[in-house]
Write a protein that holds these residues in place. Structure first.
Motif, PDB file in Angstrom:
ATOM      1  N   GLY A  18       0.657  -1.160  -0.053  1.00 31.62           N
ATOM      2  CA  GLY A  18       0.118  -0.017   0.249  1.00 31.62           C
ATOM      3  C   GLY A  18       1.061   1.224  -0.096  1.00 31.62           C
ATOM      4  N   ASN A  21       1.332   3.322  -3.174  1.00 29.76           N
ATOM      5  CA  ASN A  21       0.031   3.622  -4.087  1.00 29.76           C
ATOM      6  C   ASN A  21      -0.531   4.873  -4.098  1.00 29.76           C
ATOM      7  N   SER A  22      -0.011   6.030  -3.425  1.00 32.71           N
ATOM      8  CA  SER A  22      -0.494   7.245  -3.644  1.00 32.71           C
ATOM      9  C   SER A  22       0.912   8.154  -3.817  1.00 32.71           C
ATOM     10  N   THR A 107       4.395  -5.058  -7.086  1.00 38.68           N
ATOM     11  CA  THR A 107       3.140  -4.951  -6.616  1.00 38.68           C
ATOM     12  C   THR A 107       2.171  -5.714  -6.929  1.00 38.68           C
ATOM     13  N   TRP A 134      -3.375  -2.791   4.077  1.00 42.12           N
ATOM     14  CA  TRP A 134      -3.157  -2.121   2.758  1.00 42.12           C
ATOM     15  C   TRP A 134      -3.384  -0.456   2.754  1.00 42.12           C
ATOM     16  N   ALA A 138      -1.220   2.852   2.139  1.00 44.56           N
ATOM     17  CA  ALA A 138      -1.815   3.866   1.289  1.00 44.56           C
ATOM     18  C   ALA A 138      -1.797   5.280   1.924  1.00 44.56           C
ATOM     19  N   THR A 139      -2.250   5.214   3.159  1.00 40.97           N
ATOM     20  CA  THR A 139      -2.528   6.555   4.061  1.00 40.97           C
ATOM     21  C   THR A 139      -1.123   6.963   4.299  1.00 40.97           C
ATOM     22  N   PHE A 252     -11.274   7.347   1.532  1.00 39.46           N
ATOM     23  CA  PHE A 252     -10.178   6.273   1.954  1.00 39.46           C
ATOM     24  C   PHE A 252     -10.362   5.924   3.359  1.00 39.46           C
ATOM     25  N   THR A 256     -10.623   2.265   4.887  1.00 37.19           N
ATOM     26  CA  THR A 256      -9.893   1.505   5.701  1.00 37.19           C
ATOM     27  C   THR A 256     -10.462   0.778   6.968  1.00 37.19           C
TER      28      THR A 256
END
Length: 392
Positions: A18, A21-22, A107, A134, A138-139, A252, A256
């Motif tokens: 994750g 991801n961003s 990934t 994940w 991502a956060t 998001f 989560t």
């Protein structure tokens, strides 16, 4: 105790998947000027990355048939970490493209391998919690990038993230004996399940093609919200860009938090019930986006859409061994995730083209259409024989 350690390793690995991801979206406003390319070039990097995930997840079943899950995870998490460090050292756009490919491959393989392994060995609650981790990754990724840009440059953000992922890979390296021991003790790790299955026989299984369509449409909706949610608020609802970006984070957050809660809900409801509940919540979120009662409706709408998305993907993945049989599960899950990645690659740009012609107000309608198609496909899949406790 061994089972707990393996679950911890899987959760940490999902954090590693994750984290990147961003990153690109967070860093690109600073990156493109330094690299000397137009803003639009981010699409090229993204397409290379997503292409890698599609190919890797499609063939993940073949990889699992040759190597243990522990070795597969170690190799591919290492590839992710080294690719991120490669990004931090890149001095030209060409090198960014070069490192985007192994990042996508690593990934895609890790995601598919971990999903297949968890579906074969653990319950639905754990699958939801894995995807919750994940979401944690991502956060955290944009937080690392924000710190890197504030302290020095985007390169520091990639370096920090790369080092963290490499550290996860080192932990996986030292844990390989645990994976081997767990495989021997687990009664679900059978020789039959590890035999590679042909794609031809897989596609002939009842309901498999329909399941691919569901994965494609679901991730299409999820990715479209993530990419175009802020633009909808700004272009169609007149929200300030800085506020729109913050409000989208509720989507998001809902995803989560929803996956954490879904782990407990999975103890009470069947997989089929959980997926329909997710669809209803997602639909309620779409409705709230169109209720003219002020900004609170948009906040609630994005949170509900994230909450609705939360259990759908993990529950669909977890049902695959029951629906298609243990010997097909590894290959089936890899192909399903590949279909999902194709949806994430194709559909958001398609909406962008439509929005350019019709307007961003099309956003809720487009999502409603995807939800309706997904519900129709789920209804079709429900007609195939499946275990009522875990199937969709």
């Amino acid at each position: 105790m061994l089972t707990v350690l393996i679950l911890i390793l899987i959760n940490i690995s999902f954090v590693g998947v994750g984290l990147p991801n961003s990153l690109l979206g967070s860093a690109w406003p600073s990156m493109h000027g330094e690299i000397g390319v137009p803003v639009s070039y981010v699409g090229i990097i993204s397409m290379i990355y997503l292409g890698g995930t599609v190919v890797a997840s499609f063939f993940s079943g073949k990889l699992l048939a040759r190597f243990t899950a522990g070795i597969c995870t170690f190799m591919n998490v290492s590839m992710i970490g080294l690719s991120l460090i490669g990004f931090s050292l890149s001095s030209s756009f060409i090198f960014l493209c070069v490192f985007a490919l192994p990042l996508g491959i690593g990934t895609g393989f890790t995601d598919a391998v971990l999903n297949s392994y968890s579906a074969m060995h653990f319950g639905a609650k754990h699958m939801n919690w894995h995807h919750c981790f994940w979401g944690v990754g991502a956060t955290i990724g944009p937080v690392f990038m924000s710190y890197g840009i504030a302290s020095s440059s985007w390169r520091v953000g990639y370096q920090i993230t790369g080092v963290v992922v490499v550290a996860i890979a080192v932990a996986l390296l030292f844990s390989l004996p645990l994976w081997k021991k767990f495989a021997k003790l687990s009664d679900t790790s059978t020789e039959e399940a590890n035999k590679p299955q042909s794609f031809g026989s897989l596609f002939r299984l009842p309901g498999f093609k329909t399941s691919l369509a569901i994965f494609f449409v679901y991730v299409s909706a999820e990715a479209t919200v993530g990419l175009w949610g802020s633009s909808y608020l700004v272009m169609s609802r007149g929200i300030a860009p800085e506020l729109a970006a913050g409000w989208l984070s509720l989507y998001f957050l809902g995803m989560t938090l929803g996956r954490f809660i879904s782990g407990f809900v999975a103890m009470l409801l069947t997989g089929r019930q959980i997926i329909w509940l997710g669809c209803v919540l997602f639909g309620c979120g779409i409705v709230f986006l169109q209720i003219p009662v002020g900004n609170a409706a948009y906040l609630i709408g994005f949170f509900l859409m994230g909450l609705g998305c939360a259990p759908i993907f993990p529950t669909l993945v977890h049902s695959s061994p029951t629906r298609f049989g243990a010997r097909y599960a590894q290959t089936a899950i890899g192909v399903q995730i590949s279909s999902a990645n194709i949806g994430a690659t194709v559909t958001p740009p398609l909406f962008g083209l439509l929005a350019a012609r019709v307007g961003h107000g099309l956003f809720p309608v487009f999502l409603g259409f995807l939800l309706a198609v997904m519900a129709l496909m789920i209804g079709m899949l429900n007609k195939t024989k499946v275990d009522e406790e875990t199937g969709v």
